[in-house]
Design a protein around this motif. Structure first.
Motif, mmCIF file in Angstrom:
data_model
loop_
_atom_site.group_PDB
_atom_site.id
_atom_site.type_symbol
_atom_site.label_atom_id
_atom_site.label_comp_id
_atom_site.label_asym_id
_atom_site.label_seq_id
_atom_site.Cartn_x
_atom_site.Cartn_y
_atom_site.Cartn_z
ATOM 1 N N ALA A 68 0.840 -1.198 0.000
ATOM 2 C CA ALA A 68 0.000 0.000 0.000
ATOM 3 C C ALA A 68 0.873 1.244 0.000
ATOM 4 C CB ALA A 68 -0.912 0.007 1.217
ATOM 5 N N CYS A 69 0.391 2.264 -0.685
ATOM 6 C CA CYS A 69 1.119 3.524 -0.704
ATOM 7 C C CYS A 69 0.137 4.654 -0.999
ATOM 8 C CB CYS A 69 2.234 3.507 -1.727
ATOM 9 S SG CYS A 69 1.674 3.339 -3.422
ATOM 10 N N GLY A 70 0.625 5.879 -0.882
ATOM 11 C CA GLY A 70 -0.183 7.035 -1.220
ATOM 12 C C GLY A 70 -0.610 7.881 -0.047
ATOM 13 N N GLY A 71 -0.321 7.440 1.150
ATOM 14 C CA GLY A 71 -0.684 8.217 2.316
ATOM 15 C C GLY A 71 0.139 9.485 2.426
ATOM 16 N N GLY A 72 -0.251 10.339 3.356
ATOM 17 C CA GLY A 72 0.475 11.585 3.551
ATOM 18 C C GLY A 72 -0.289 12.520 4.444
ATOM 19 N N LEU A 73 0.102 13.783 4.386
ATOM 20 C CA LEU A 73 -0.535 14.833 5.171
ATOM 21 C C LEU A 73 -1.377 15.694 4.235
ATOM 22 C CD1 LEU A 73 -0.869 16.536 7.768
ATOM 23 C CD2 LEU A 73 1.233 17.742 7.104
ATOM 24 N N VAL A 74 -2.642 15.875 4.578
ATOM 25 C CA VAL A 74 -3.537 16.661 3.745
ATOM 26 C C VAL A 74 -4.442 17.498 4.642
ATOM 27 C CG1 VAL A 74 -5.249 14.819 3.612
ATOM 28 C CG2 VAL A 74 -5.155 16.538 1.811
ATOM 29 N N GLN A 75 -4.842 18.639 4.146
ATOM 30 C CA GLN A 75 -5.751 19.483 4.912
ATOM 31 C C GLN A 75 -7.185 18.978 4.812
ATOM 32 O OE1 GLN A 75 -5.146 23.509 3.512
ATOM 33 N NE2 GLN A 75 -3.696 23.914 5.169
ATOM 34 N N LEU B 293 -5.169 6.412 -2.391
ATOM 35 C CA LEU B 293 -4.303 5.324 -1.950
ATOM 36 C C LEU B 293 -4.280 4.244 -3.021
ATOM 37 C CD1 LEU B 293 -5.462 4.920 1.763
ATOM 38 C CD2 LEU B 293 -3.732 6.467 0.811
ATOM 39 N N SER B 294 -3.152 3.583 -3.121
ATOM 40 C CA SER B 294 -3.008 2.467 -4.041
ATOM 41 C C SER B 294 -2.501 1.252 -3.285
ATOM 42 C CB SER B 294 -2.008 2.806 -5.158
ATOM 43 O OG SER B 294 -2.427 3.912 -5.904
ATOM 44 N N CYS B 295 -2.857 0.109 -3.772
ATOM 45 C CA CYS B 295 -2.388 -1.141 -3.178
ATOM 46 C C CYS B 295 -2.046 -2.075 -4.334
ATOM 47 C CB CYS B 295 -3.450 -1.739 -2.283
ATOM 48 S SG CYS B 295 -3.031 -3.368 -1.621
ATOM 49 N N ALA B 296 -0.773 -2.348 -4.495
ATOM 50 C CA ALA B 296 -0.308 -3.203 -5.576
ATOM 51 C C ALA B 296 -0.097 -4.620 -5.057
ATOM 52 C CB ALA B 296 0.990 -2.658 -6.150
ATOM 53 N N ALA B 297 -0.564 -5.577 -5.815
ATOM 54 C CA ALA B 297 -0.445 -6.976 -5.431
ATOM 55 C C ALA B 297 0.521 -7.695 -6.364
ATOM 56 C CB ALA B 297 -1.813 -7.645 -5.484
ATOM 57 N N SER B 298 1.273 -8.594 -5.783
ATOM 58 C CA SER B 298 2.144 -9.429 -6.594
ATOM 59 C C SER B 298 1.450 -10.765 -6.822
ATOM 60 C CB SER B 298 3.488 -9.626 -5.902
ATOM 61 O OG SER B 298 3.303 -10.240 -4.638
ATOM 62 N N GLY B 299 1.796 -11.430 -7.888
ATOM 63 C CA GLY B 299 1.184 -12.709 -8.178
ATOM 64 C C GLY B 299 0.181 -12.608 -9.311
ATOM 65 N N GLY C 2 -20.127 8.289 -0.065
ATOM 66 C CA GLY C 2 -20.252 9.567 -0.744
ATOM 67 C C GLY C 2 -18.954 10.353 -0.788
ATOM 68 N N ARG C 3 -17.955 9.937 -0.032
ATOM 69 C CA ARG C 3 -16.657 10.631 -0.024
ATOM 70 C C ARG C 3 -15.534 9.757 -0.575
ATOM 71 N NH1 ARG C 3 -14.279 12.085 4.584
ATOM 72 N NH2 ARG C 3 -15.176 10.397 5.849
ATOM 73 N N PHE C 4 -15.583 8.477 -0.287
ATOM 74 C CA PHE C 4 -14.543 7.557 -0.723
ATOM 75 C C PHE C 4 -15.060 6.674 -1.840
ATOM 76 C CE2 PHE C 4 -11.941 7.179 3.505
ATOM 77 C CZ PHE C 4 -11.886 8.562 3.574
ATOM 78 N N THR C 5 -14.155 6.291 -2.738
ATOM 79 C CA THR C 5 -14.496 5.367 -3.815
ATOM 80 C C THR C 5 -13.402 4.317 -3.944
ATOM 81 O OG1 THR C 5 -15.650 7.114 -5.028
ATOM 82 C CG2 THR C 5 -15.048 5.117 -6.248
ATOM 83 N N ILE C 6 -13.795 3.073 -3.866
ATOM 84 C CA ILE C 6 -12.854 1.980 -4.072
ATOM 85 C C ILE C 6 -12.982 1.495 -5.506
ATOM 86 C CG2 ILE C 6 -14.471 0.208 -3.252
ATOM 87 C CD1 ILE C 6 -12.043 -1.276 -2.056
ATOM 88 N N ASN D 218 -3.026 -5.232 -11.378
ATOM 89 C CA ASN D 218 -2.958 -5.859 -10.044
ATOM 90 C C ASN D 218 -2.999 -4.812 -8.932
ATOM 91 O OD1 ASN D 218 -2.727 -8.301 -11.326
ATOM 92 N ND2 ASN D 218 -0.840 -8.917 -10.325
ATOM 93 N N THR D 219 -3.875 -3.847 -9.072
ATOM 94 C CA THR D 219 -3.897 -2.739 -8.128
ATOM 95 C C THR D 219 -5.332 -2.399 -7.733
ATOM 96 O OG1 THR D 219 -1.875 -1.823 -9.090
ATOM 97 C CG2 THR D 219 -3.190 -0.350 -7.731
ATOM 98 N N VAL D 220 -5.495 -2.085 -6.475
ATOM 99 C CA VAL D 220 -6.761 -1.578 -5.964
ATOM 100 C C VAL D 220 -6.506 -0.173 -5.427
ATOM 101 C CG1 VAL D 220 -6.433 -2.601 -3.672
ATOM 102 C CG2 VAL D 220 -8.738 -2.051 -4.466
ATOM 103 N N TYR D 221 -7.499 0.683 -5.585
ATOM 104 C CA TYR D 221 -7.364 2.090 -5.221
ATOM 105 C C TYR D 221 -8.431 2.481 -4.191
ATOM 106 C CZ TYR D 221 -4.869 2.021 -9.672
ATOM 107 O OH TYR D 221 -4.014 1.709 -10.706
#
Length: 122
Positions: A4-11, A18-24, A64-68, A75-78
């Motif tokens: 997983a990656c993409g986190g950080g500081l936001v106002q 966010l992204s989540c890359a899978a191997s396999g 209403g705020r987040f979308t998966i 091979n990625t989920v967002y």
């Protein structure tokens, strides 16, 4: 493995993806979920998407705020997060489960990513 990656500081009010890359080669067979864990709290369900991307579900506080979404070719989920609030601050984890159902329970997932941290400032 899940990365997983993409986190950080936001106002507050801002957006982040966010992204989540899978191997396999079997990623497209797995149902995926995002969970989050705030400091001193238990890990909780945020969103889930089935293997094909045709079915999603969210915890009430992010509807209403987040979308998966997912891209099986990559091979990625967002997790697209809009209108962020300070209470969204947490470490976010992606997870994979092979069998359908019981998407809300951490114990039902087969694999977990390492987590990515999101901080939303007010």
């Amino acid at each position: 493995q899940l990365q997983a990656c993409g986190g950080g500081l936001v106002q507050a009010g801002g957006s982040l993806r966010l992204s989540c890359a899978a191997s396999g080669r079997t990623f497209s067979s797995y149902n995926m979920g995002w969970f989050r864990q705030a400091p001193g709290k238990e890990r909780k369900f945020v969103a889930t998407i089935n293997w094909s991307g045709g079915s999603t579900d969210y915890t009430d506080s992010v509807k209403g705020r987040f979308t998966i979404s997912r891209d099986n070719a990559k091979n990625t989920v967002y997790l697209q997060m809009n209108s962020l609030k300070p209470e969204d601050t947490a470490v976010y984890y992606c997870a994979a489960k092979y069998y359908p159902g019981s998407y809300y329970y951490t114990g039902k997932y087969d694999y977990w990513g390492q987590g990515t941290e999101l901080t939303v400032s007010s």
